[in-house]
Scaffold this active site. Sequence first.
Site, PDB file in Angstrom:
ATOM      1  N   GLY A  50       8.920  -3.859  -3.976  1.00  0.00           N
ATOM      2  CA  GLY A  50       7.821  -4.619  -4.529  1.00  0.00           C
ATOM      3  C   GLY A  50       7.858  -4.706  -6.040  1.00  0.00           C
ATOM      4  O   GLY A  50       7.385  -5.670  -6.630  1.00  0.00           O
ATOM      5  N   MET A  51       8.440  -3.658  -6.696  1.00  0.00           N
ATOM      6  CA  MET A  51       8.466  -3.661  -8.155  1.00  0.00           C
ATOM      7  C   MET A  51       9.580  -4.512  -8.734  1.00  0.00           C
ATOM      8  O   MET A  51       9.578  -4.821  -9.910  1.00  0.00           O
ATOM      9  CB  MET A  51       8.584  -2.229  -8.692  1.00  0.00           C
ATOM     10  CG  MET A  51       9.700  -1.379  -8.088  1.00  0.00           C
ATOM     11  SD  MET A  51      11.384  -1.702  -8.660  1.00  0.00           S
ATOM     12  CE  MET A  51      11.264  -1.150 -10.330  1.00  0.00           C
ATOM     13  N   ASP A  74       8.341  10.749  -7.426  1.00  0.00           N
ATOM     14  CA  ASP A  74       9.117  10.400  -6.229  1.00  0.00           C
ATOM     15  C   ASP A  74      10.391  11.249  -6.122  1.00  0.00           C
ATOM     16  O   ASP A  74      11.492  10.732  -5.955  1.00  0.00           O
ATOM     17  CB  ASP A  74       9.473   8.914  -6.235  1.00  0.00           C
ATOM     18  CG  ASP A  74       9.837   8.408  -4.831  1.00  0.00           C
ATOM     19  OD1 ASP A  74       9.547   9.119  -3.844  1.00  0.00           O
ATOM     20  OD2 ASP A  74      10.421   7.319  -4.725  1.00  0.00           O
TER      21      ASP A  74
END
Length: 703
Positions: free
Chosen positions: A26-27, A138
Amino acid sequence: MSEPLRSSDPSRIAGFRLLRRLGAGGMGVVYLGRTDSGALAAVKVIRGEGAGDDGFRARFAREVELARRVESPWVVPVLDADAEAREPWLATAFVPGPSVAEAVAAHGPLPSRAVRVLGGLLAEALDGVHAAGLIHRDVKPANVLLAADGPRLIDFGIARAVGATALTTDGSVVGSPGYLSPEQARGHTVGPPSDVFSLGCVLAHAATGRPAFGTGGAAAVLYRTVHEEPDLVGVPEWLDRTVRRCLAKEPARRPSAGELGEFFGEFAVGRWLPEGLPALVAARAARVLDLPVPDPTAVAGPSPVDARPHPPAAACSSRGPRPVPPRRPGRARGGSGAAPARPRARAPSRGPGRWSPCSAARATPSSPPMSAGPASPSTGTTQDARRTVDLVLRTADDHGTAAGSAEAAARLAADPDVSVVVAAGTNVTVPAALPPCTKARLTVLVTRADSEELNAVNTTTALVLRSTRTLGPHAALRYLNRVVQPARTVVVHDLATEVESLPTVRITTVHGKLDSETAVEEVAVDEDFSGAARRIAARPRDAVLFAGVSPDRAAACARALRDAGHQGARIAGEHVLGAPFLAVGEDWRIGTGYTDASADSRTKEFAAAFRARHRGAPGPWAAEAYDAVRFAARGLASVGDGGRSTLRSELLRGPWQGITRRVSFEPTLQYFQGGDDSGGFLFRVTAGAARFVARSDDIGKKT
């Protein structure tokens, strides 16, 4: 895993030439890039909502600045970034090794020593990240890459952190289920303890081979992370208590990264990877370094791309019955010859020469239409009655220059009868011949050149029929491993030829393929080799690999080692074979991509036919050119008269055995696959000449 660039992708971002896609989300998209000096980078381009949000850009710029302050060697450094670009981007150093996730999936849980090194160095990495004011968010097995000298933490504080516009506000979940902390799972504000929780998950996964909170849907994994205890069966006793502290549900009960570093203590990394993984790391490194550079992408509208010209390479064949007069025997500066199976190329004398041929053949249907049979090396046409095509040779003189090569290739490509070009030229001439052939969709078979520029052929119509310089002098390296077996090998890296021989290529080649301990001596452009030779001679039985391409510089190195009293084995690649080096390089072993057709038992029939036809012995690359034409004939027999645009695809279909080597290509990247019969040959310098010793796969059996 990576995938090819798409038509919509840029081919260049600032100082980085893009090679492949490493991932997308998505980024935005993460690319594998390479600088003009050869350094690899992971280039992350932010797209969509983030790229159009001013607040996002401000946070992105701030976190880039913070990331530049991270000083841990176990965190990949930021190389460059631009928060003001139309699509903001960030480039970090690229580590061409497998992730912990890949390594565990392929080889099972890591042994205790490897887990200890992994935990200690990742704790140090996180300590550096937190000291810079960042939170990774992450930490997971896929974001920890393995290198021979320790792990590397990637994607810290940037790519994942900026994945959503509301990143720093409560309610946003950034991370990967199974490795994010309970507070992340709840969408609460996170701090350094969240990274420590994730590190505990990584260590449990590395030690047991499975996720601490199980598998399944994201919702189920997140529920177990928040409400249930981890599954730590199989975690070593010495590690169990520490991992449980890391996985405490309350952040305040977890140790800091600094405390974890103290628990793991000081240790020497050494050979920390377990059996099987060093080879995997080396193979991944070699494969990434050998990646081709795709064609520049045409992008409509404004673009950050500064596209380069098409990458070079060359070779041809042609269709049609037009006869071609035979060439007289002699040295060909610009053209090599080869009818259906018989190259009429004139090879140079030993050592460097201006033999830069580009030859083309025309294929005409033959009757009856049955499978093509073997060709006779003593004639200009196929002798077998079963043949389906006849090839007619044309040659084009490139005058030994890049401009001449481009012009000659353009003439061949413009002839609709030409079906395939065999390029047996140099690293100067062959790359220049590639663009005209690519534009004309004309297949090019490269026999002699080994420039890194030719690593880009998967986006062209060319195929390189040998290992490029990226893979090193394979036969000479095998000689060291199987015959010499030194305690240590010293790589003499000649910086005078750095442009032509990237240091990272040479050093990675050695670390991946030598069994011995390895050291590196760098010699600057304005230095002689006396200082390095004295240091090497302090351990006179150490082996030496000269990592350079200049015969003059190789000669200087050979003299310095001799004068310093060095007694160990000395090896180099084929580019050093010139008169200056041959005069002083007594007893050096040289790895080449060509054989001595007269001395090689598998090429003696060809050599006899060559002598009968041309009244002289075949020189270097004659047998390889012969194989190239036979390889082309095999493909043309399958594709028939319409083969110009489909020949390359046909040749990629499966392996083919020639008299000099086995030809096969990696199916995705389409680079030449080396193996035991990879076309590597060993020569020994004796009495001022390079004399054939053995094929690569025979080394240790006959030497």
